[in-house]
Each structure stands twice: as C-alpha cells, then as structure tokens.
Design an enzyme around this catalytic site. Structure first.
Site, PDB file in Angstrom:
ATOM      1  CB  ILE A  13      -0.931   0.068   1.237  1.00  0.00           C
ATOM      2  CG1 ILE A  13      -1.663  -1.258   1.452  1.00  0.00           C
ATOM      3  CG2 ILE A  13      -1.928   1.210   1.092  1.00  0.00           C
ATOM      4  CD1 ILE A  13      -2.656  -1.234   2.596  1.00  0.00           C
ATOM      5  CB  THR A  14       1.673   3.894  -2.436  1.00  0.00           C
ATOM      6  OG1 THR A  14       0.407   4.310  -2.964  1.00  0.00           O
ATOM      7  CG2 THR A  14       2.287   2.853  -3.362  1.00  0.00           C
ATOM      8  CB  ALA A  16       0.415   2.384   4.152  1.00  0.00           C
ATOM      9  CG  ASN A  17       2.358   8.013   5.996  1.00  0.00           C
ATOM     10  OD1 ASN A  17       2.542   7.745   4.811  1.00  0.00           O
ATOM     11  ND2 ASN A  17       2.226   9.238   6.424  1.00  0.00           N
ATOM     12  N   GLY A  19      -4.502   8.874   6.570  1.00  0.00           N
ATOM     13  CA  GLY A  19      -5.805   8.901   5.914  1.00  0.00           C
ATOM     14  C   GLY A  19      -6.341   7.535   5.499  1.00  0.00           C
ATOM     15  CE1 TYR A 168      -6.168  14.659  -5.860  1.00  0.00           C
ATOM     16  CE2 TYR A 168      -8.449  15.210  -6.348  1.00  0.00           C
ATOM     17  CZ  TYR A 168      -7.516  14.417  -5.703  1.00  0.00           C
ATOM     18  OH  TYR A 168      -7.938  13.369  -4.917  1.00  0.00           O
TER      19      TYR A 168
HETATM   20  N1  LIG Z   1      -9.612  12.768   0.879  1.00  0.00           N
HETATM   21  C1  LIG Z   1     -10.474  12.838  -0.137  1.00  0.00           C
HETATM   22  O1  LIG Z   1     -11.528  13.517  -0.062  1.00  0.00           O
HETATM   23  C2  LIG Z   1     -10.192  12.095  -1.403  1.00  0.00           C
HETATM   24  C3  LIG Z   1     -11.188  12.121  -2.422  1.00  0.00           C
HETATM   25  C4  LIG Z   1     -10.928  11.437  -3.597  1.00  0.00           C
HETATM   26  C5  LIG Z   1      -9.738  10.734  -3.760  1.00  0.00           C
HETATM   27  N2  LIG Z   1      -8.800  10.743  -2.752  1.00  0.00           N
HETATM   28  C6  LIG Z   1      -7.553  10.011  -2.985  1.00  0.00           C
HETATM   29  O2  LIG Z   1      -7.293   9.169  -1.889  1.00  0.00           O
HETATM   30  C7  LIG Z   1      -5.894   8.888  -1.826  1.00  0.00           C
HETATM   31  C8  LIG Z   1      -5.417   8.945  -0.379  1.00  0.00           C
HETATM   32  O3  LIG Z   1      -5.491  10.288   0.062  1.00  0.00           O
HETATM   33  P1  LIG Z   1      -5.964  10.697   1.514  1.00  0.00           P
HETATM   34  O4  LIG Z   1      -7.222  11.464   1.348  1.00  0.00           O
HETATM   35  O5  LIG Z   1      -5.922   9.550   2.451  1.00  0.00           O
HETATM   36  O6  LIG Z   1      -4.848  11.799   1.876  1.00  0.00           O
HETATM   37  P2  LIG Z   1      -3.643  11.823   2.925  1.00  0.00           P
HETATM   38  O7  LIG Z   1      -4.108  11.526   4.289  1.00  0.00           O
HETATM   39  O8  LIG Z   1      -2.969  13.128   2.671  1.00  0.00           O
HETATM   40  O9  LIG Z   1      -2.712  10.631   2.433  1.00  0.00           O
HETATM   41  C9  LIG Z   1      -1.916  10.740   1.299  1.00  0.00           C
HETATM   42  C10 LIG Z   1      -0.743   9.802   1.431  1.00  0.00           C
HETATM   43  O10 LIG Z   1       0.075   9.941   0.254  1.00  0.00           O
HETATM   44  C11 LIG Z   1       1.414  10.080   0.677  1.00  0.00           C
HETATM   45  N3  LIG Z   1       2.264  10.786  -0.282  1.00  0.00           N
HETATM   46  C12 LIG Z   1       2.195  12.084  -0.658  1.00  0.00           C
HETATM   47  N4  LIG Z   1       3.205  12.380  -1.486  1.00  0.00           N
HETATM   48  C13 LIG Z   1       3.939  11.250  -1.633  1.00  0.00           C
HETATM   49  C14 LIG Z   1       5.116  10.917  -2.345  1.00  0.00           C
HETATM   50  N5  LIG Z   1       5.780  11.822  -3.066  1.00  0.00           N
HETATM   51  N6  LIG Z   1       5.582   9.657  -2.287  1.00  0.00           N
HETATM   52  C15 LIG Z   1       4.943   8.721  -1.532  1.00  0.00           C
HETATM   53  N7  LIG Z   1       3.838   8.972  -0.820  1.00  0.00           N
HETATM   54  C16 LIG Z   1       3.338  10.231  -0.863  1.00  0.00           C
HETATM   55  C17 LIG Z   1       1.310  10.865   1.975  1.00  0.00           C
HETATM   56  O11 LIG Z   1       2.530  10.789   2.687  1.00  0.00           O
HETATM   57  P3  LIG Z   1       2.934  11.949   3.749  1.00  0.00           P
HETATM   58  O12 LIG Z   1       2.158  11.667   4.988  1.00  0.00           O
HETATM   59  O13 LIG Z   1       4.398  11.757   3.880  1.00  0.00           O
HETATM   60  O14 LIG Z   1       2.558  13.259   3.122  1.00  0.00           O
HETATM   61  C18 LIG Z   1       0.158  10.130   2.627  1.00  0.00           C
HETATM   62  O15 LIG Z   1       0.609   8.940   3.212  1.00  0.00           O
HETATM   63  C19 LIG Z   1      -5.231   9.877  -2.771  1.00  0.00           C
HETATM   64  O16 LIG Z   1      -4.868   9.228  -3.967  1.00  0.00           O
HETATM   65  C20 LIG Z   1      -6.324  10.891  -3.053  1.00  0.00           C
HETATM   66  O17 LIG Z   1      -6.178  11.515  -4.330  1.00  0.00           O
HETATM   67  C21 LIG Z   1      -9.010  11.411  -1.593  1.00  0.00           C
END
Ligand SMILES: NC(=O)c1ccc[n+]([C@@H]2O[C@H](COP(=O)([O-])OP(=O)(O)OC[C@H]3O[C@@H](n4cnc5c(N)ncnc54)[C@H](OP(=O)(O)O)[C@@H]3O)[C@@H](O)[C@H]2O)c1
Length: 285
Positions: A13-14, A16-17, A19, A168
């Site tokens: 899982i990428t 994974a730390n 959200g 995005y």
């Molecule tokens: N939240 C929403 O409403 C929503 C809606 C639609 C789709 N999504 C999608 O859901 C997925 C998960 O996002 P989330 O909402 O859970 O957000 P999140 O909590 O910000 O998690 C994003 C994760 O991606 C990692 N990441 C960022 N840049 C990276 C890099 N250069 N290399 C490796 N890892 C990296 C972050 O690591 P760090 O902690 O180190 O930054 C974090 O672990 C994303 O693909 C997002 O586009 C989210």
C-alpha cells in the site's frame, strides 16, 4: 472477514501512513495480510505501524521507502519489494497529493502528475511480474474529481497555466485511463485492475497552507466522511470477491459506476500509456 482471511497474502500500500491508506492497512492487517507500507517518511511509517499494532498486536508489517516524486526512488522501492517477496497479491496505489502551487519533481515533471500518475505507473509496471505470480489485484485510488478534468495533451505539465483543481483532476483522470489500459494488458495474466472514488474524506490531503486554506479545510471537513468510511471500497476490492472478478472498472461505495466519457476513452488511455512509458523511461529498459 475473519482474522485469517488474508493469511499468506502480501499487500503493498502506497501512502499507508495517513488517511485512507492507514485505515486500509490496519484493516487488511487485521485480516491476517502481510502489509508492505510504501511511504516517503520513515518516522511516519513507523508511527503508523505502532498505531496499527495497538489494534492488532500481531500485525505483520514492513516498511519500504518510496518517494513517488522520484523515479529513482520508485525503481529502488520496486527492487526492494521484488527482492523480499516472490509474489505480490495486492498492490494499492493509494498515495496522492493536491498541490496548491505548481512544483516540479526531481525529474522535472509537474508534481501532482508525477506523484499521482507517473510514479504509480512505473511502480506498477515494475511489480507486474510479482503480481502475475500472485494472480494479483491492483487497486488505483482515483477520484470523482476526474469528472472536472481533461488531459492537457499540449501542456501536460501545466507550465502555461496552473491551478490546483486542473492539476488534481487531470491526474485523477489519468488514474482511470491507466486502469483501463493496464486491465487490457493484464487480461492474459489473471491480474485484476480496478479503480475507485473513496468519497469526500476528511484527511490531510486538503490544503492547509495559509490561514484561509486552514479555515476552508476545517469547515469543509465537517461535511466530509471519515477515513474509515472512505477506505471501505479500497478494503472491499482488496479482500472481497468482486476485486478478483471485475477488471478495468471504476467503483464508488462498493458499486460499479460509469466514469466520465473522457475517462472511458480508449484512444486517450493508449496515448497516455505510450507517453508515460517514454517519460518514465520504461520503454528504454
Ligand atoms: N480525501 C479525499 O476527499 C479524497 C477524495 C478522492 C480521492 N482521494 C484520494 O485518496 C488517496 C489517499 O489520500 P488521503 O485522502 O488519504 O490523503 P492523505 O491523508 O494526505 O494521504 C496521502 C498519502 O500519500 C502520501 N504521499 C504524498 N506524497 C507522496 C510521495 N511523493 N511519495 C509517496 N507517498 C506520498 C502521503 O505521505 P505523507 O504523509 O508523507 O505526506 C500520505 O501517506 C489519494 O490518492 C487521493 O487523491 C481522496
């Protein structure tokens, strides 16, 4: 699902730390899967592993450093994973960003496109032989935001005009086009490839740079679903029967949905594939 439902399965899982990725990692670890947390910050991954072990003491967890903004880092992460595991059962391309300001990756690509599309494209291709052995599943976390997007073929790196939603939405449209093109290529390998929209989820992805963004995000988060709710479709595709049956599909709330017409364009999917091969150097291997 029982505590042993995923025993013997290796799940990468990428992001994974945090959200959605963290919730999915904890849930799949609770079903007995061996979880490879592919994260860019070691301390954050270690903190996540401690959190997961609080609810699942004997969770089988492993950290692999992965910065999706660096093609070198992607190659080295794939090499480590392939060395340590003969077989991968599930790859979840979950990590993602939404950058308010235009930045460039170390390889010179627009950062959102690099992290959300090019990095996962290369990682997936480099892990394909191991996924083939596992008759694996690939799950790409896309977004409903793809509907607001188009592929800016003349300016893919958005050098002329940059706006967070433009970048995005283009990257999330790319996730769905990638899913389509990859599913075709994987059809003969018994690998199932699908993508999903998790819903609007209260996570760290929402901008919190300046005072205005912090207030906007705090207000918005009151209307968003929790990471636990947001991770449901990911977990369902990774562990349930549907994820081993469907391929090339887009899911919302554990139901197949039609993505936008731009995301259903096979010619665009092939064009993006060919470009991504060139940009990541995959063709020259
Ligand atoms: N939240 C929403 O409403 C929503 C809606 C639609 C789709 N999504 C999608 O859901 C997925 C998960 O996002 P989330 O909402 O859970 O957000 P999140 O909590 O910000 O998690 C994003 C994760 O991606 C990692 N990441 C960022 N840049 C990276 C890099 N250069 N290399 C490796 N890892 C990296 C972050 O690591 P760090 O902690 O180190 O930054 C974090 O672990 C994303 O693909 C997002 O586009 C989210």
């Amino acid at each position: 699902m029982g505590a042993d439902a995923l025993k013997g399965k290796t799940i990468v899982i990428t992001g994974a730390n945090s959200g959605i990725g963290l919730v999915a990692a904890a849930s799949l670890a609770g079903m007995g899967g061996h979880i490879v947390l592919a994260c860019r910050r070691q301390e954050a991954a270690e903190q996540a592993m401690r959190e997961i072990r609080q609810s699942c003491a004997n969770a089988s967890l492993e950290f692999v450093p992965l910065d999706l903004a660096s093609l070198d880092s992607v190659r080295s992460a794939a090499q480590q994973i392939n060395m340590r595991h003969d077989r991968i059962d599930v790859l979840i391309n979950n990590a993602g960003i939404a950058n308010v300001r235009r930045e460039q990756s170390e390889d010179g690509f627009e950062m959102t496109f690099a992290v959300n599309h090019l990095g996962p494209f290369l990682l997936t291709n480099l892990l394909l032989p191991s996924l083939k052995l596992g008759r694996g599943r690939i799950i790409n976390v896309a977004s409903g935001a793809h509907k607001a997007g188009k592929m800016h073929w003349q300016d893919l790196q958005l050098q002329k005009r940059y706006f967070v939603i433009t970048a995005y939405a283009q990257s999330k449209l790319a996730n769905i086009l990638f899913t389509r093109a990859l599913a075709k290529r994987c059809a003969g390998m018994s690998i199932h490839v699908n993508c999903l929209h998790p819903g609007g989820v209260a996570t760290n992805i929402w901008p919190d740079g300046n005072w205005f963004q912090r207030c906007f995000s705090a207000l918005l988060k009151r209307f968003l679903i929790t990471p636990e709710e947001g991770a449901r479709t990911t977990i369902w595709l990774a562990s349930g029967e549907a994820g081993g049956r469907a391929t090339g599909k887009y899911f919302v709330r554990c139901r197949e949905r039609a993505p936008s017409s731009a995301a259903s364009d096979d010619a665009a999917a092939e064009k993006l594939w060919a470009l991504s091969e060139q940009l990541t150097g995959l063709t020259s291997r």
